[in-house]
Design an enzyme around this catalytic site. Structure first.
Site, PDB file in Angstrom:
ATOM      1  N   SER A 122       5.986  -8.192   0.471  1.00  0.00           N
ATOM      2  CA  SER A 122       6.543  -8.280   1.765  1.00  0.00           C
ATOM      3  C   SER A 122       5.764  -9.405   2.490  1.00  0.00           C
ATOM      4  O   SER A 122       6.221  -9.779   3.589  1.00  0.00           O
ATOM      5  CB  SER A 122       6.162  -6.973   2.395  1.00  0.00           C
ATOM      6  N   ASN A 193       8.929 -10.155   8.151  1.00  0.00           N
ATOM      7  CA  ASN A 193       7.704  -9.355   8.399  1.00  0.00           C
ATOM      8  C   ASN A 193       6.843  -9.488   9.500  1.00  0.00           C
ATOM      9  O   ASN A 193       5.913  -8.744  10.116  1.00  0.00           O
ATOM     10  CB  ASN A 193       7.149  -8.467   7.012  1.00  0.00           C
TER      11      ASN A 193
HETATM   12  N1  LIG Z   1       9.281  -0.272   0.956  1.00  0.00           N
HETATM   13  C1  LIG Z   1       9.858  -1.282   1.666  1.00  0.00           C
HETATM   14  O1  LIG Z   1      10.577  -0.951   2.735  1.00  0.00           O
HETATM   15  C2  LIG Z   1       9.586  -2.545   1.015  1.00  0.00           C
HETATM   16  C3  LIG Z   1      10.629  -3.604   1.370  1.00  0.00           C
HETATM   17  C4  LIG Z   1      10.756  -5.169   1.035  1.00  0.00           C
HETATM   18  C5  LIG Z   1       9.614  -5.227  -0.050  1.00  0.00           C
HETATM   19  N2  LIG Z   1       8.820  -4.347  -0.285  1.00  0.00           N
HETATM   20  C6  LIG Z   1       7.700  -4.847  -1.253  1.00  0.00           C
HETATM   21  O2  LIG Z   1       8.297  -4.347  -2.707  1.00  0.00           O
HETATM   22  C7  LIG Z   1       7.117  -3.944  -3.486  1.00  0.00           C
HETATM   23  C8  LIG Z   1       7.130  -2.689  -4.057  1.00  0.00           C
HETATM   24  O3  LIG Z   1       7.397  -1.751  -2.941  1.00  0.00           O
HETATM   25  P1  LIG Z   1       8.038  -0.286  -3.068  1.00  0.00           P
HETATM   26  O4  LIG Z   1       8.063   0.317  -1.675  1.00  0.00           O
HETATM   27  O5  LIG Z   1       9.171  -0.300  -4.062  1.00  0.00           O
HETATM   28  O6  LIG Z   1       6.792   0.636  -3.920  1.00  0.00           O
HETATM   29  P2  LIG Z   1       6.739   2.054  -4.574  1.00  0.00           P
HETATM   30  O7  LIG Z   1       5.490   2.620  -4.345  1.00  0.00           O
HETATM   31  O8  LIG Z   1       7.996   2.795  -4.034  1.00  0.00           O
HETATM   32  O9  LIG Z   1       6.966   1.664  -6.033  1.00  0.00           O
HETATM   33  C9  LIG Z   1       6.047   0.670  -6.782  1.00  0.00           C
HETATM   34  C10 LIG Z   1       6.391   1.234  -8.242  1.00  0.00           C
HETATM   35  O10 LIG Z   1       5.431   0.075  -9.097  1.00  0.00           O
HETATM   36  C11 LIG Z   1       5.029   1.083 -10.322  1.00  0.00           C
HETATM   37  N3  LIG Z   1       3.569   0.574 -10.720  1.00  0.00           N
HETATM   38  C12 LIG Z   1       2.583   0.342 -10.291  1.00  0.00           C
HETATM   39  N4  LIG Z   1       1.558  -0.572 -10.918  1.00  0.00           N
HETATM   40  C13 LIG Z   1       2.538  -0.902 -11.673  1.00  0.00           C
HETATM   41  C14 LIG Z   1       2.284  -2.017 -12.980  1.00  0.00           C
HETATM   42  N5  LIG Z   1       1.081  -2.450 -13.197  1.00  0.00           N
HETATM   43  N6  LIG Z   1       3.300  -2.196 -13.779  1.00  0.00           N
HETATM   44  C15 LIG Z   1       4.353  -1.675 -13.684  1.00  0.00           C
HETATM   45  N7  LIG Z   1       4.719  -1.009 -12.637  1.00  0.00           N
HETATM   46  C16 LIG Z   1       3.882  -0.547 -11.768  1.00  0.00           C
HETATM   47  C17 LIG Z   1       4.609   2.679  -9.612  1.00  0.00           C
HETATM   48  O11 LIG Z   1       4.888   3.406 -10.515  1.00  0.00           O
HETATM   49  C18 LIG Z   1       6.102   2.607  -8.839  1.00  0.00           C
HETATM   50  O12 LIG Z   1       7.155   3.265  -9.388  1.00  0.00           O
HETATM   51  C19 LIG Z   1       5.719  -4.293  -2.725  1.00  0.00           C
HETATM   52  O13 LIG Z   1       5.431  -5.651  -2.621  1.00  0.00           O
HETATM   53  C20 LIG Z   1       6.259  -4.051  -1.239  1.00  0.00           C
HETATM   54  O14 LIG Z   1       5.665  -5.022  -0.273  1.00  0.00           O
HETATM   55  C21 LIG Z   1       8.854  -3.094  -0.019  1.00  0.00           C
END
Ligand SMILES: NC(=O)c1ccc[n+]([C@@H]2O[C@H](COP(=O)([O-])OP(=O)(O)OC[C@H]3O[C@@H](n4cnc5c(N)ncnc54)[C@H](O)[C@@H]3O)[C@@H](O)[C@H]2O)c1
Length: 287
Positions: A122, A193
Site C-alpha cells: 500500500s 494512500n
Molecule cells: N486490506 C486492504 O484494504 C488493502 C488494500 C490494498 C493493499 N493492501 C496491501 O495488501 C497486502 C496484504 O494485505 P491484506 O489486507 O490482504 O492482509 P491480510 O492480513 O488479510 O492477509 C495477509 C496474508 O498473508 C499471509 N502471510 C503472512 N506471511 C506470509 C508469508 N511469509 N508467506 C506467505 N503468506 C504469508 C497470511 O497468512 C495472510 O493470509 C499488504 O501489503 C497491504 O498493505 C491491503
C-alpha cells in the site's frame, strides 16, 4: 518492444487482498497458484472466491461452465516453491517491510529467472523491496484496492530500476483483469494512500476528541461527501492493522502530520482489527 505476456500468475498471501487478486487473474484466463503459509487462509480465500462466483451464476451474470473453468484454473498451496514456473508473482503478505524483503528474497530464489515479481504493498518502497532480489529490473508495484474484484483501479508504482517491458506487461495484465491503471513514481503511499491517509488520520484525531460518535461521523461523511463508507466503517472494512501500518509508513517519510491517534493505536494493540477479527470501531460478533 515485444509484449511479455503473463499467462501463469502466482499470488502469495491469500488474505483480504490475495484471494481477490487470484480470482481476477483466473477470470482473465490465467493459470493461478494461490500460496500462503496458513492452510486456513487458503481454505477461507478459496471458499470466498467460490461463493462470489456462485452468486454471479445465480444472478445470471456468469454461465455455469465459465464459473467451473475459472475455479479449475486456481490451485492452492502452502509451498512457495510451487510458484517456480509462474510468469509473474503478485505478493500480498502483511505490510511489514522486513516480511516483504524476506519473501522477495525467497521468491527470487525459487521463481524462474524471466518472471516478474510484483508487490501489492500500500505504501512501502518498491525500490527497497526490489533490492532484496537479484532482479530489481523485474520488480514492480501492482496495487489493487479492497475488494479487488470490485474496485476499478490498479496503481502501478515503478521502482528505481524497473524496466519498461515489465511496466508494460503489468499494465497489460491489469487491463486483462478489467482494471483501469495508473502508473506512478515510487514514493510513500503513491497517489491514493497518500491522499486518503490525510483524511483517515484526521478521523483518528476526532475519534480521540470524541467530536461525535463513530456512527454520527460516518453518517456525516457519507451524506455530505457521497462516500460509500464513513472513515470508521472503512477502517473496519480494510483492516485497522493494515491502515495504521500505512499511516506509520507515511510518518517516517512525511512527518507527524500522518501520526494516528491513541484510540486507533489501542485497537491494534488489542487485536481488534475490524471485520476480519469481529471487532473494530464496530462490533461484528453475533450475540
Ligand atoms: N486490506 C486492504 O484494504 C488493502 C488494500 C490494498 C493493499 N493492501 C496491501 O495488501 C497486502 C496484504 O494485505 P491484506 O489486507 O490482504 O492482509 P491480510 O492480513 O488479510 O492477509 C495477509 C496474508 O498473508 C499471509 N502471510 C503472512 N506471511 C506470509 C508469508 N511469509 N508467506 C506467505 N503468506 C504469508 C497470511 O497468512 C495472510 O493470509 C499488504 O501489503 C497491504 O498493505 C491491503
Amino acid at each position: 518492444m515485444t509484449l511479455f505476456t503473463i499467462n501463469k500468475v502466482g499470488v502469495l498471501g491469500a488474505g483480504l487482498m490475495g484471494h481477490g487478486i487470484a480470482q481476477l487473474a483466473a477470470q482473465a484466463g490465467c493459470e493461478v497458484i494461490l500460496a500462503d503459509t496458513a492452510k486456513q487462509a487458503l481454505d477461507n480465500g478459496y471458499a470466498k472466491i467460490k461463493k462470489l462466483l456462485d452468486k454471479a451464476v445465480q444472478a445470471g451474470k456468469l454461465p455455469q461452465e465459465k464459473c467451473a473453468e475459472i475455479i479449475a484454473r486456481i490451485k492452492t498451496t502452502t509451498d512457495i516453491k510451487a510458484l517456480c514456473d509462474c510468469d509473474a508473482v503478485i505478493e500480498a503478505v502483511p505490510e511489514i517491510i522486513d516480511t516483504k524483503k524476506q519473501v522477495f528474497c525467497k521468491l527470487d530464489e525459487v521463481v524462474k529467472r524471466e518472471a516478474i515479481l510484483a508487490t501489492n504493498t500500500s505504501q512501502l518502497s518498491i525500490t527497497e523491496i526490489a533490492a532484496a532480489t537479484t532482479r530489481p529490473d523485474q520488480v514492480i508495484g501492482m496495487h489493487f484496492f479492497y475488494p479487488a474484484q470490485v474496485m476499478k483501479l490498479v496503481e502501478i508504482p515503478v521502482g528505481e530500476h524497473t524496466s519498461e517491458w515489465c511496466v508494460q506487461a503489468i499494465v497489460d495484465l491489469a487491463q486483462r483483469m478489467g482494471k483501469e491503471t495508473c502508473v506512478c513514481k515510487d514514493t510513500p503511499g503513491f497517489i491514493v494512500n497518500r491522499l486518503l491517509a490525510g483524511f483517515m488520520v484526521e478521523a483518528t484525531k476526532v475519534y480521540d476528541e470524541k467530536l461525535a460518535s463513530v456512527e454520527e461521523i460516518d453518517k456525516a461523511i457519507k451524506y455530505a461527501l457521497g462516500h460509500p463508507m464513513g472513515p470508521f466503517e472503512l477502517f473496519d472494512f480494510s483492516g485497522i492493522d493494515t491502515m495504521v501500518r500505512v499511516a506509520d509508513g507515511l510518518v517516517e517519510a512525511f512527518g507527524d502530520r500522518f501520526k494516528v491517534g491513541i484510540g486507533v493505536r489501542n485497537k491494534v494493540r488489542a487485536g481488534d482489527f475490524g471485520q476480519k477479527t469481529g471487532r473494530g470501531f464496530y462490533d461484528y460478533r453475533k450475540d
